[in-house]
Design a protein around this motif. Structure first.
Motif, mmCIF file in Angstrom:
data_model
loop_
_atom_site.group_PDB
_atom_site.id
_atom_site.type_symbol
_atom_site.label_atom_id
_atom_site.label_comp_id
_atom_site.label_asym_id
_atom_site.label_seq_id
_atom_site.Cartn_x
_atom_site.Cartn_y
_atom_site.Cartn_z
ATOM 1 N N ILE A 1 41.185 34.407 46.596
ATOM 2 C CA ILE A 1 40.183 33.907 45.652
ATOM 3 C C ILE A 1 39.558 35.053 44.865
ATOM 4 O O ILE A 1 39.427 34.986 43.640
ATOM 5 C CB ILE A 1 39.113 33.092 46.401
ATOM 6 C CG1 ILE A 1 39.751 31.845 47.028
ATOM 7 C CG2 ILE A 1 37.973 32.698 45.469
ATOM 8 C CD1 ILE A 1 38.813 31.045 47.912
ATOM 9 N N LYS A 2 39.188 36.121 45.554
ATOM 10 C CA LYS A 2 38.553 37.264 44.901
ATOM 11 C C LYS A 2 39.453 37.862 43.825
ATOM 12 O O LYS A 2 38.984 38.275 42.755
ATOM 13 C CB LYS A 2 38.198 38.325 45.940
ATOM 14 C CG LYS A 2 37.576 39.583 45.343
ATOM 15 C CD LYS A 2 37.332 40.630 46.405
ATOM 16 C CE LYS A 2 36.889 41.948 45.783
ATOM 17 N NZ LYS A 2 36.696 43.015 46.804
ATOM 18 N N ASN A 3 40.759 37.905 44.093
ATOM 19 C CA ASN A 3 41.695 38.519 43.161
ATOM 20 C C ASN A 3 42.318 37.512 42.190
ATOM 21 O O ASN A 3 43.221 37.873 41.432
ATOM 22 C CB ASN A 3 42.790 39.257 43.937
ATOM 23 C CG ASN A 3 42.255 40.488 44.656
ATOM 24 O OD1 ASN A 3 42.026 41.524 44.048
ATOM 25 N ND2 ASN A 3 42.033 40.367 45.964
ATOM 26 N N GLY A 4 41.823 36.273 42.242
ATOM 27 C CA GLY A 4 42.284 35.273 41.280
ATOM 28 C C GLY A 4 43.756 34.943 41.381
ATOM 29 O O GLY A 4 44.402 34.622 40.378
ATOM 30 N N ILE A 5 44.309 35.010 42.599
ATOM 31 C CA ILE A 5 45.742 34.763 42.785
ATOM 32 C C ILE A 5 46.000 33.263 42.843
ATOM 33 O O ILE A 5 45.444 32.558 43.689
ATOM 34 C CB ILE A 5 46.259 35.464 44.052
ATOM 35 C CG1 ILE A 5 46.111 36.987 43.888
ATOM 36 C CG2 ILE A 5 47.709 35.096 44.333
ATOM 37 C CD1 ILE A 5 46.418 37.776 45.137
ATOM 38 N N THR A 6 46.836 32.765 41.949
ATOM 39 C CA THR A 6 47.062 31.338 41.782
ATOM 40 C C THR A 6 48.304 30.870 42.533
ATOM 41 O O THR A 6 49.121 31.673 42.994
ATOM 42 C CB THR A 6 47.233 30.996 40.302
ATOM 43 O OG1 THR A 6 48.423 31.651 39.812
ATOM 44 C CG2 THR A 6 46.030 31.453 39.481
ATOM 45 N N HIS A 7 48.449 29.558 42.591
ATOM 46 C CA HIS A 7 49.633 28.960 43.210
ATOM 47 C C HIS A 7 50.897 29.407 42.475
ATOM 48 O O HIS A 7 51.914 29.737 43.099
ATOM 49 C CB HIS A 7 49.513 27.432 43.155
ATOM 50 C CG HIS A 7 50.365 26.721 44.163
ATOM 51 N ND1 HIS A 7 51.725 26.915 44.262
ATOM 52 C CD2 HIS A 7 50.053 25.816 45.135
ATOM 53 C CE1 HIS A 7 52.202 26.159 45.232
ATOM 54 N NE2 HIS A 7 51.209 25.488 45.785
ATOM 55 N N GLN A 8 50.834 29.454 41.166
ATOM 56 C CA GLN A 8 52.007 29.861 40.386
ATOM 57 C C GLN A 8 52.415 31.298 40.699
ATOM 58 O O GLN A 8 53.609 31.601 40.825
ATOM 59 C CB GLN A 8 51.727 29.717 38.892
ATOM 60 C CG GLN A 8 52.947 30.028 38.024
ATOM 61 C CD GLN A 8 52.705 29.735 36.557
ATOM 62 O OE1 GLN A 8 51.660 29.232 36.173
ATOM 63 N NE2 GLN A 8 53.687 30.053 35.731
#
Length: 320
Positions: free
Chosen positions: A259-266
């Protein structure tokens, strides 16, 4: 903000050293992770069950006090909340005895709202239990269809060793649904009689998912992923008081890092970069080490406040 939904057991952990009780704290594998995430500013909710007794009320209150939505805790009106006795040895590792009084396992809840890139944490025997399997599977399928990232912590205890054959179909379904799988050397030794991370990944995991984390107490954590990615991460040196929540808080830290690093499902589907793996594993190891510094199953309130500030700063940067 993205949110985390945890589904798993709740218990009261009574902790012993030298055969004498030294602490009693609300616990459960997913529960521990959710409390640490709540303390760290992550929006979350817990799906679980408890008894209609003093312990059950304490567990629900503890979640709410730490910022976790407890509206999907199913309270059984005529049963006692489960207990876990944890006996610490000289290395502060625990041996467990579990007591559960529920006459009928069942979980009645309304599916929480799930948006793309929300994260679902599941694992332990709760995610394998044949009695509630249809409900757990239905929820995981619902979450997957709504674009959630599914993080599976195998966490299979020796107390269920005689059930390995019975739960194997459920285990394989869990692996197949997961975007990320973490397990300990103990888990895979019990389940598959294998204790080498490369062998476990190649023969048991890679067919289902390509994001695999293998932990082994104080030894380095191992990551295996697509395109032959393989890396070892030494654990942080720390004065250990208890290892009871170490793995649970590793999960919390990893999810916090996503979440902190904005890592998405894609991005997960496309394959994490080495820099992304480094960030999320660093966070996982920090949370795990922090938990081991106390008799609690969770990160400290002070550590959580620090991480909450870091999260707010990171998310404001991402939004800009």
């Amino acid at each position: 903000m993205r949110k985390v939904i945890g589904i798993g057991e709740t218990v009261l952990d009574i902790i012993f050293r030298d055969e004498q009780p030294i602490s009693a704290v609300p616990g459960g594998s997913t529960f521990n992770a959710m409390v640490s995430l709540g303390r760290s500013g992550v929006k979350g909710s817990m799906i679980s069950e408890t008894g209609n007794d003093r312990i059950g009320h304490n567990i629900i209150g503890f979640l709410e006090k730490n910022g976790v939505d407890a509206s999907n805790i199913n309270v059984y009106p005529e049963s006692k909340s489960p207990l876990s006795l944890a006996f610490l040895n000289e290395q502060n590792d625990a041996e467990y005895i579990f007591y559960k009084d529920h006459p009928n396992d069942r979980i009645d809840y309304i599916y929480p709202d799930i948006q793309p890139d929300d994260i679902v944490l599941y694992g332990s025997y709760f995610a394998l239990n044949p009695v509630i399997r249809s409900q757990v599977y239905a929820f995981l399928d619902y979450a997957r269809q709504h674009g959630a990232i599914l993080y599976y912590d195998v966490n299979f205890r020796a107390s269920h060793q005689n059930e390995v054959m019975k739960i194997t179909p459920n285990l394989l379904e869990n692996l197949e649904m997961a975007d990320i799988v973490r397990g300990s050397s103990e888990d895979f030794d019990i389940l598959f009689k294998k204790n080498d991370p490369d062998t476990v990944y190649r023969t048991q995991i890679s067919f289902y998912t390509h994001k695999f984390i293998y932990t082994r107490a104080s030894q380095p954590a191992e990551v295996r992923a697509e395109n032959g990615f393989s890396k070892q991460y030494p654990v942080l040196a720390t004065k250990t008081v208890s290892t009871i929540g170490a793995g649970d808080n590793f999960n919390a830290g990893f999810i916090f890092g996503l979440i902190k690093n904005g890592i998405t499902h894609q991005e997960i589907d496309n394959g994490l970069t080495e820099a992304q793996w480094d960030c999320v594993i660093k966070s996982a190891l920090e949370f795990s080490a922090e938990c081991c510094r106390s008799i609690s199953n969770h990160v400290s309130v002070e550590f959580g406040a620090q991480k909450k500030k870091e999260l707010e700063e990171a998310l404001s940067t991402i939004e800009e």
